[in-house]
Design a protein around this motif. Structure first.
Motif, PDB file in Angstrom:
ATOM      1  N   GLY A  42      61.959  41.873  42.074  1.00 22.10           N
ATOM      2  CA  GLY A  42      61.980  43.128  42.728  1.00 22.10           C
ATOM      3  C   GLY A  42      60.997  43.891  42.641  1.00 22.10           C
ATOM      4  N   GLU A  43      59.777  43.468  41.909  1.00 19.00           N
ATOM      5  CA  GLU A  43      58.642  44.114  41.894  1.00 19.00           C
ATOM      6  C   GLU A  43      57.724  44.046  43.053  1.00 19.00           C
ATOM      7  OE1 GLU A  43      57.698  46.334  39.619  1.00 19.00           O
ATOM      8  OE2 GLU A  43      59.891  46.173  38.787  1.00 19.00           O
ATOM      9  N   LYS A  44      56.962  45.205  43.286  1.00 16.03           N
ATOM     10  CA  LYS A  44      55.831  45.070  44.480  1.00 16.03           C
ATOM     11  C   LYS A  44      54.217  44.742  43.845  1.00 16.03           C
ATOM     12  CE  LYS A  44      58.225  47.399  48.178  1.00 16.03           C
ATOM     13  NZ  LYS A  44      58.117  48.783  49.058  1.00 16.03           N
ATOM     14  N   TYR A  45      53.687  43.992  44.326  1.00 15.31           N
ATOM     15  CA  TYR A  45      52.413  43.883  43.789  1.00 15.31           C
ATOM     16  C   TYR A  45      51.047  44.311  44.811  1.00 15.31           C
ATOM     17  CZ  TYR A  45      54.661  41.717  39.829  1.00 15.31           C
ATOM     18  OH  TYR A  45      55.848  41.391  38.827  1.00 15.31           O
ATOM     19  N   PRO A  46      50.718  45.474  44.639  1.00 13.83           N
ATOM     20  CA  PRO A  46      49.820  45.873  45.979  1.00 13.83           C
ATOM     21  C   PRO A  46      48.337  45.029  45.998  1.00 13.83           C
ATOM     22  CG  PRO A  46      49.761  47.494  44.159  1.00 13.83           C
ATOM     23  CD  PRO A  46      50.820  46.503  43.831  1.00 13.83           C
ATOM     24  N   ILE A  47      47.591  45.134  47.160  1.00 16.22           N
ATOM     25  CA  ILE A  47      46.643  44.156  47.350  1.00 16.22           C
ATOM     26  C   ILE A  47      45.571  44.806  46.561  1.00 16.22           C
ATOM     27  CG2 ILE A  47      45.991  45.535  49.629  1.00 16.22           C
ATOM     28  CD1 ILE A  47      45.204  42.233  50.491  1.00 16.22           C
ATOM     29  N   ARG A  48      44.635  44.120  46.246  1.00 16.35           N
ATOM     30  CA  ARG A  48      43.209  44.715  45.655  1.00 16.35           C
ATOM     31  C   ARG A  48      42.337  44.754  46.322  1.00 16.35           C
ATOM     32  NH1 ARG A  48      43.341  41.981  39.550  1.00 16.35           N
ATOM     33  NH2 ARG A  48      44.992  43.227  38.641  1.00 16.35           N
ATOM     34  N   SER A  49      41.991  43.563  46.893  1.00 20.71           N
ATOM     35  CA  SER A  49      40.992  43.181  47.715  1.00 20.71           C
ATOM     36  C   SER A  49      41.043  42.014  48.583  1.00 20.71           C
ATOM     37  CB  SER A  49      39.481  43.358  46.979  1.00 20.71           C
ATOM     38  OG  SER A  49      39.652  42.231  46.243  1.00 20.71           O
ATOM     39  N   GLY A  50      40.052  41.891  49.461  1.00 16.20           N
ATOM     40  CA  GLY A  50      39.962  40.636  50.199  1.00 16.20           C
ATOM     41  C   GLY A  50      38.541  40.113  49.947  1.00 16.20           C
ATOM     42  N   ASN A  51      38.439  38.602  50.326  1.00 18.26           N
ATOM     43  CA  ASN A  51      37.327  37.903  50.307  1.00 18.26           C
ATOM     44  C   ASN A  51      37.070  37.127  51.569  1.00 18.26           C
ATOM     45  OD1 ASN A  51      35.008  36.480  49.477  1.00 18.26           O
ATOM     46  ND2 ASN A  51      35.982  35.341  47.667  1.00 18.26           N
ATOM     47  N   GLY A  52      35.939  37.568  52.234  1.00 13.28           N
ATOM     48  CA  GLY A  52      35.840  36.827  53.371  1.00 13.28           C
ATOM     49  C   GLY A  52      36.671  37.895  54.594  1.00 13.28           C
ATOM     50  N   ILE A  53      37.177  38.825  54.149  1.00 14.68           N
ATOM     51  CA  ILE A  53      37.692  39.768  55.202  1.00 14.68           C
ATOM     52  C   ILE A  53      37.628  41.225  54.724  1.00 14.68           C
ATOM     53  CG2 ILE A  53      40.153  39.557  54.381  1.00 14.68           C
ATOM     54  CD1 ILE A  53      41.098  39.765  57.458  1.00 14.68           C
ATOM     55  N   THR A  54      37.475  42.232  55.431  1.00 17.93           N
ATOM     56  CA  THR A  54      37.558  43.640  54.814  1.00 17.93           C
ATOM     57  C   THR A  54      38.969  44.085  55.274  1.00 17.93           C
ATOM     58  OG1 THR A  54      35.053  43.938  55.361  1.00 17.93           O
ATOM     59  CG2 THR A  54      36.123  45.886  55.068  1.00 17.93           C
ATOM     60  N   LEU A  55      39.580  44.549  54.272  1.00 18.28           N
ATOM     61  CA  LEU A  55      40.892  45.203  54.551  1.00 18.28           C
ATOM     62  C   LEU A  55      40.808  46.345  55.552  1.00 18.28           C
ATOM     63  CD1 LEU A  55      42.475  44.807  50.820  1.00 18.28           C
ATOM     64  CD2 LEU A  55      42.585  43.297  52.644  1.00 18.28           C
ATOM     65  N   SER A  97      39.139  31.429  57.606  1.00 15.91           N
ATOM     66  CA  SER A  97      39.582  31.427  56.327  1.00 15.91           C
ATOM     67  C   SER A  97      39.198  32.519  55.591  1.00 15.91           C
ATOM     68  CB  SER A  97      39.390  30.111  55.775  1.00 15.91           C
ATOM     69  OG  SER A  97      39.672  28.889  56.476  1.00 15.91           O
ATOM     70  N   PHE A  98      40.193  33.108  54.644  1.00 11.41           N
ATOM     71  CA  PHE A  98      39.702  34.160  53.931  1.00 11.41           C
ATOM     72  C   PHE A  98      40.581  34.141  52.946  1.00 11.41           C
ATOM     73  CE2 PHE A  98      41.940  35.847  57.643  1.00 11.41           C
ATOM     74  CZ  PHE A  98      43.168  36.467  57.040  1.00 11.41           C
ATOM     75  N   SER A  99      40.488  35.018  51.639  1.00 12.42           N
ATOM     76  CA  SER A  99      41.330  35.361  50.406  1.00 12.42           C
ATOM     77  C   SER A  99      41.879  36.635  50.543  1.00 12.42           C
ATOM     78  CB  SER A  99      40.499  34.555  49.436  1.00 12.42           C
ATOM     79  OG  SER A  99      40.355  33.184  49.361  1.00 12.42           O
TER      80      SER A  99
END
Length: 702
Positions: free
Chosen positions: A76-89, A102-104
């Motif tokens: 039930g928990e949400k885990y917000p994104i920290r960053s992207g590798n190969g892509i700029t959020l 491809s990106f992470s």
């Protein structure tokens, strides 16, 4: 030796660290709302959770991953994104020429007890979502009810008689593995036989995944169903029939996935029972996809590049015969399915041949190496031989009742009225026809002659803006000319090839004109009904009466509606017109919608924006709708009560000025004006509800 020991210790430490990582390659999932992204790998380390993503999209187009993305875990928990590798959020990511990238995406560490996650690229409607990603690498056993598994399929059941018949088909079923928060709208699309318009009807899905709907039909026919944006399939329905379909979300996801499609199937995509269940089972399980030959997405455009019209016709007639031969010789398919495929093959070949000019133009643009706009300008229409349309006689499908089985017959019937043919002299020159009318003033006739002379000489025509006004002023004459051309095509060309001007095709051509009147918010007259009553098939009178009654009810209901205002643009200079319109709303954000009563995409966009307007009620936003004189006054009056906002119907000259001022290429066109009266955004064509809403909210926050 000491250095070797240190190196060995580092390698062991690295291995121990990696051993703690939880790695799932190409994890299975239940459903998604887009085929653009797929999860190639999930790595849960002692510091973070990493999703390795593969993207598949059109080359040189962009995608975007929101910085509000998160993982929703089964705890039930949400885990917000920290960053992207190969892509700029939050920024546009342009796809390479290969159409693959491809990106992470990096998220916080997940607890070891978490087994299932959803990837949610923020909560907007169009954002990417992948539900039910299983971190143990396998899905739980598929829960298919026993009564669903025990399908009683009669493959010897023939197709019902192909005839016009009013009736509803009852659809029941369930989406397996469904969760109430899955944003997977279920809808069906049917091409209306009399309007040739395809409209989506949304079907309510209950929290347990079950659904029930009634679909109005005109004959036994094919209907398209969609689950979200990624699952599409055709179903054969029968008036007064009952069909149950259990949709297997996980199997659709696997079979449509580029990464998972070669893995073992997990049940059928759809389990059917009821009316024509065996035929529908064949349609879903047929992996040969014979009709793909007619889908432009599968064409090799180099084959069509620089073809003559004759070569194009021969090419597709050969494809048609090859496909027909395959259908006839394949005894593995039931007789009903072969008959349906044969009808589809006939119809799609005829449609493809009818679109000779547009398809050859598209092939030219795709292959010539020029920018699209320049390529379209350079493309020359193919010359059509006198016998080009003899495929009408050769295929002989236009009057065939079997065409009712397909979902594009109405599209074909309407399109055949506009085929490009050599006309008699009196129908080959629209200018001569307009000038021959005593309705045209001497002053206007002089402008038209000058415009035609410039066009014939290859010059940039003078009075182009004035001609736009005259096009609207003499709209009735233009429509009369087009109607005469259509009559010539039907009675001289098509009837000539078929050897008759009677039959289903010609009946539909007549009845479509009455349906168009109703669609234009113009009720039918007693004289209209007198003509309709002459038809042999009672379906037409029954259907058009219902359509007309619904229109009359709508018009009466609209008279009582509030929430719309009719405004006059007043006598102002052209250059002051737009700012005169918006000045009374200064201090508010304004969405200006340039539209027309006859514009299908305009009306569809208005329908889609209704929930958005309700969500934004009470905010400082005004909706301004501007139409021109080419929207008939009576139709406009009848339509606008259902369109909440401020309405203007400007003159032809005013419309032309506004079109030039804002480079309006067509309708719908949208302009967003900020609180200070400055134009801050413009869209030609509907950009989608989410885009409009975001831009309005952004303007409010300024």
């Amino acid at each position: 030796m000491k250095q070797f020991g240190i190196l060995l210790l580092a390698m062991v430490s690295c291995c121990l660290l990696q051993a703690k990582d939880r790695v799932v390659k190409q994890p299975p999932f239940i459903a998604r709302n887009s085929s653009t992204i797929e999860i190639d790998r999930v790595v849960v380390s002692d510091t973070a959770t990493v999703l390795d993503v593969r993207a598949f999209f059109r080359p040189r187009n962009w995608i975007q991953i929101s910085n509000e993305s998160y993982l929703l875990a089964d705890n039930g928990e949400k885990y917000p994104i920290r960053s992207g590798n190969g892509i700029t959020l939050g920024e546009k990511f342009w796809m390479p020429d290969s159409g693959e990238a491809s990106f992470s995406l990096i998220f916080p560490l997940l607890p070891p007890t978490v087994q299932v996650i959803d990837f949610i690229e923020s909560d907007c409607e169009d954002c990417f979502k992948v539900w039910g990603i299983h971190l143990d690498g396998k899905l739980p056993e598929l829960d298919v009810p026993e009564k669903v598994k025990k399908q009683n399929l009669n493959y010897d059941e023939p197709l019902p008689k192909a005839e016009l018949k009013d009736g509803k088909s009852v659809i029941t079923g369930r989406l397996l593995d469904y969760k109430k928060y899955y944003a997977l709208p279920l809808s069906c699309r049917i091409c209306d036989l009399l309007t040739a318009r395809s409209e989506d009807t949304e079907i309510k899905v209950n929290e347990d995944g079950t659904f029930r709907a009634e679909v109005e039909l005109y004959a036994p026919t094919t209907v398209s169903f969609s689950v979200g944006r990624d699952i599409h399939f055709d179903v054969f329905l029968v008036p007064d029939g009952v069909l149950d379909m259990t949709v297997n979300l996980r199997e659709w996801s696997r079979s449509e996935s580029k990464l998972l499609k070669n893995k073992r199937a997990d049940g059928k995509k759809v389990y059917f029972s009821g009316t024509m269940a065996a035929l529908n089972d064949e349609m879903i399980t047929d992996d040969e996809h014979l009709m793909d030959v007619w889908g432009m997405v599968y064409w090799n455009m180099n084959d069509l590049y620089n073809m003559t019209a004759g070569q194009y016709k021969a090419y597709w007639l050969k494809k048609h015969e090859e496909t027909q031969s395959t259908i006839r010789s394949d005894q593995k398919r039931s007789r009903a399915y072969r008959d349906l495929l044969s009808a589809q093959n006939d119809l799609l070949c005829t449609l493809t041949l009818t679109r000779v000019t547009s398809n050859l133009a598209y092939a030219y643009v795709q292959c010539c190496g020029l920018p699209a706009r320049e390529a379209y300008q350079k493309f020359k229409q193919p010359e059509l031989d006198d016998d080009f349309y003899d495929y009408i006689r050769q295929l002989n499908v236009l009057n065939s009742p079997a065409m009712l089985y397909t979902n594009s017959y109405a599209d074909l019937v309407r399109g055949m009225g506009y085929i490009r043919v050599k006309m008699d002299d009196q129908l080959s020159d629209i200018f001569a026809f307009i000038l021959s009318s005593d309705k045209v003033s001497a002053e206007d006739a002089k402008i038209i002659r000058g415009f035609k002379a410039d066009a014939d000489a290859g010059k940039s025509p003078a009075h182009q803006e004035k001609m736009g006004e005259l096009r609207i002023k003499y709209d009735s004459l233009f429509k009369e000319f087009i109607s005469m051309q259509q009559d010539y095509i039907l009675k001289k060309v098509i009837a000539g090839y078929l050897g008759t001007d009677q039959g289903l095709f010609f009946d539909l051509q007549k009845m479509m004109r009455y349906a168009q009147k109703i669609s234009d918010f113009t009720p039918l007259t007693m004289q209209d009904f007198g003509e309709i009553q002459k038809m042999n098939d009672p379906y037409y009178l029954s259907r058009l009466t219902r359509m007309n009654n619904r229109l009359l009810e709508t018009i009466e209901a609209n008279k009582k509606k509030k929430g719309y205002n009719v405004n006059e643009s007043g006598e102002v200079k052209d250059e002051d017109l737009f700012y005169s319109i918006i000045s009374k709303f200064k201090g508010k954000v304004i969405l200006v919608d340039f539209w027309a009563t006859w514009c299908g995409p305009c009306k569809m966009a208005m329908k889609q924006m209704k929930p958005m307007k309700k969500d934004l009620e009470g905010k400082d936003i005004v909706y301004v709708f501007i139409a021109g004189e080419n929207s008939p006054k009576e139709t406009w009056d009848n339509m606008i009560p259902d369109i909440h906002g401020e309405h203007y119907r400007v003159t032809a000259a005013q419309w032309n000025y506004l079109s030039k001022q804002f480079s309006i290429q067509g309708v719908p066109t949208y302009i967003i004006v900020d609180k200070e009266g400055a134009v801050i955004q413009k869209h030609t064509g509907f950009p989608g509800v989410d885009t409009v809403k975001k831009e309005l909210m952004k303007a409010l926050e300024k």
